[in-house]
Write an enzyme that holds these catalytic residues in place. Sequence first.
Site, PDB file in Angstrom:
ATOM      1  N   GLU A  26       0.342  -1.672   0.000  1.00 54.90           N
ATOM      2  CA  GLU A  26      -0.350  -0.137   0.025  1.00 54.90           C
ATOM      3  C   GLU A  26       1.072   1.140   0.086  1.00 54.90           C
ATOM      4  OE1 GLU A  26      -2.413   0.076   2.968  1.00 54.90           O
ATOM      5  OE2 GLU A  26      -4.002   2.007   2.933  1.00 54.90           O
ATOM      6  N   ASN A  71      -6.561   1.810   2.650  1.00 56.15           N
ATOM      7  CA  ASN A  71      -7.243   3.124   3.409  1.00 56.15           C
ATOM      8  C   ASN A  71      -6.665   3.929   2.334  1.00 56.15           C
ATOM      9  OD1 ASN A  71      -8.580   1.400   5.262  1.00 56.15           O
ATOM     10  ND2 ASN A  71      -7.200   2.183   6.777  1.00 56.15           N
ATOM     11  N   ASN A 171     -11.827  -0.746  -1.102  1.00 49.20           N
ATOM     12  CA  ASN A 171     -11.698  -1.328   0.104  1.00 49.20           C
ATOM     13  C   ASN A 171     -12.123  -0.898   1.201  1.00 49.20           C
ATOM     14  OD1 ASN A 171      -8.879  -2.454   1.498  1.00 49.20           O
ATOM     15  ND2 ASN A 171      -9.115  -0.614   2.474  1.00 49.20           N
ATOM     16  N   GLU A 172     -12.538  -2.199   2.332  1.00 51.24           N
ATOM     17  CA  GLU A 172     -13.289  -2.241   3.525  1.00 51.24           C
ATOM     18  C   GLU A 172     -14.006  -0.573   3.187  1.00 51.24           C
ATOM     19  OE1 GLU A 172     -10.324  -1.723   6.981  1.00 51.24           O
ATOM     20  OE2 GLU A 172      -9.316  -3.424   6.030  1.00 51.24           O
ATOM     21  N   TYR A 243      -6.823  -9.096  11.772  1.00 53.05           N
ATOM     22  CA  TYR A 243      -5.874  -8.850  12.270  1.00 53.05           C
ATOM     23  C   TYR A 243      -5.818  -9.266  13.510  1.00 53.05           C
ATOM     24  CZ  TYR A 243      -4.890  -5.793   8.118  1.00 53.05           C
ATOM     25  OH  TYR A 243      -3.943  -5.396   6.602  1.00 53.05           O
ATOM     26  N   GLU A 290      -6.433  -9.319   3.431  1.00 53.23           N
ATOM     27  CA  GLU A 290      -5.298  -8.388   4.498  1.00 53.23           C
ATOM     28  C   GLU A 290      -5.807  -9.869   5.639  1.00 53.23           C
ATOM     29  OE1 GLU A 290      -5.993  -4.785   5.316  1.00 53.23           O
ATOM     30  OE2 GLU A 290      -6.880  -3.972   3.084  1.00 53.23           O
ATOM     31  N   GLN A 344       1.175  -6.316   5.229  1.00 52.21           N
ATOM     32  CA  GLN A 344       1.669  -5.597   4.114  1.00 52.21           C
ATOM     33  C   GLN A 344       3.080  -6.902   4.276  1.00 52.21           C
ATOM     34  OE1 GLN A 344       0.856  -2.230   2.859  1.00 52.21           O
ATOM     35  NE2 GLN A 344      -1.454  -1.739   3.757  1.00 52.21           N
TER      36      GLN A 344
HETATM   37  O1  AHR Z   1      -3.250  -3.072   6.175  1.00 53.37           O
HETATM   38  C1  AHR Z   1      -2.910  -1.668   6.407  1.00 53.37           C
HETATM   39  C2  AHR Z   1      -4.564  -1.139   6.718  1.00 53.37           C
HETATM   40  O2  AHR Z   1      -5.953  -2.036   8.024  1.00 53.37           O
HETATM   41  C3  AHR Z   1      -4.716  -1.383   5.053  1.00 53.37           C
HETATM   42  O3  AHR Z   1      -4.852   0.356   4.346  1.00 53.37           O
HETATM   43  C4  AHR Z   1      -6.804  -1.005   5.840  1.00 53.37           C
HETATM   44  O4  AHR Z   1      -7.427  -1.811   4.491  1.00 53.37           O
HETATM   45  C5  AHR Z   1      -6.563  -2.130   6.738  1.00 53.37           C
HETATM   46  O5  AHR Z   1      -7.546  -1.387   7.638  1.00 53.37           O
END
Ligand code: AHR
Length: 494
Positions: A26, A71, A171-172, A243, A290, A344
């Site tokens: 990103e 993001n 994205n999200e 995450y 992710e 990432q």
């Molecule tokens: O990977 C970091 C962030 O986590 C990304 O920008 C977003 O998609 C997620 O919230």
Amino acid sequence: MNAKVTFIKNFQIGDIDRRIFGSFVEHLGRAVYTGIYEPGHPQADDNGFRQDVVELVKELGVSHVRYPGGNFLSGYDWKDGIGPKESRMRRLDLAWKSIESNQVGIDEFYDWSKLVGTFVTAAVNMGTGTPKEAAELMEYCNYPGGTYWSDLRIKNGHHDPMGIKLWCVGNEMDGAWQICHLDADDYGKKALETAKMLKWVDDSVELVVCGSSSSWQPTFPEWDRKVLEYTYDVADYISLHRYYENEGNDDDFLASFVDMEHFIHTISAVCDYVKALKRSTKTMMLSFDEWNVWYQQHQAPHDWMEAPPLIEDRYSLLDALVFAGLGMTLINNCDRVKIACLAQLVNVIAPILTEKDGGAIRQSIFYPFKYLSQYAKGVALKPVIDTPFIETKYGKTPLLHLCATYNEADGEFVVFALNISRVESLTVSLDMQSFGAVKMIEHISLRGADTSAVNTFARPDAVVPIRITPAVASAGVFEVRLEQLSWHVMRFGR
Ligand code: AHR
């Protein structure tokens, strides 16, 4: 404590799609600038790409890379990143409160992907972006020539179409933090119209629509149901993001894989509900694009800087064990999860860390990813596992977490095993009689007395895998000892 695992060659979960070993770059922090790209660095090539990073990415074994966000995507105008570099505009990136120099854009990232031997998974902006701009990006990348955008690509140095096959539609978009966040109905309608246009420009592409950005989102799983009700016919995958971090209880943290599995099963059920509702014959597959360990509570702001050191988590051995558990769960669900991206790749919550003007190192999580990508090939098996359990916040949690793969092409059979017990080793008997006469050809283990150890530039090998003498079978059964808090790769062949 003891455990027993029986493997039956024909008892299989499904084919492992290589795209499960994807990653993510990103425009965030130092992922791009001083990560993959640093003109003037002693290791940089003529295009500014760091060769030390290229070598590490190749070693990691990444099958594709999602780009450019994240993001960041939801405020990004892809046209800012094309054409002569000297006339590219410096912009405020509102997602991360940074300054974006636009020195890397789709053309440069495409070139970098070739350098590392992988392919780009592109993404279109569904925040500030419009369906028209998304279709124009598709035309720029994939249309052969003879139109404004495709001819501009040719002028910018790419005569042949890039042929980018996988595209994320936003994205999200369920997240309130997202630039121009939408509710499920508004996103569903916008994604549907965008998807139609994208496939009209290139009907060979596959599309990922935004699912829930986490299972803790208040709109999960209702968001996913609504989005799919709009997009089921045009979408090929729905995305999942998740995450994990250690919130103070190691057992709960180690059990993260249980939660990931619940998430996958719930989203699969939502997909199947919509499939029934639509009387569709198509089964929606999942893109877990992710996933990682991420200490979100430890983020320090660095507002309005160019390439600031944002979310550069340092991963311990314990983090690597949790990470390994998550990677194995993706493989155990490969009948539904066809795509996944470690989030990432460089510097930002990443397996690879760089210093500006300096070196590059492997973090602890580098190793589980590398070995899973290198050896989890062919089909995933469904072993019968008899293991002790513990109670965690996710409920009954097996102490032995395991996945196994079989690759008919080279006859190799690989067992990946994690002992999450903090106090006891596990003596595990692996019954492989169904495979005939096999021997263990390699046994690699990730473990250590200090689970808080991290790799640093001063001590880059504090956490590294070790090789163990392979066990010898007795009547088709191997007995192995898995120390407390250890991860194992056991390779078998004829
Ligand atoms: O990977 C970091 C962030 O986590 C990304 O920008 C977003 O998609 C997620 O919230």
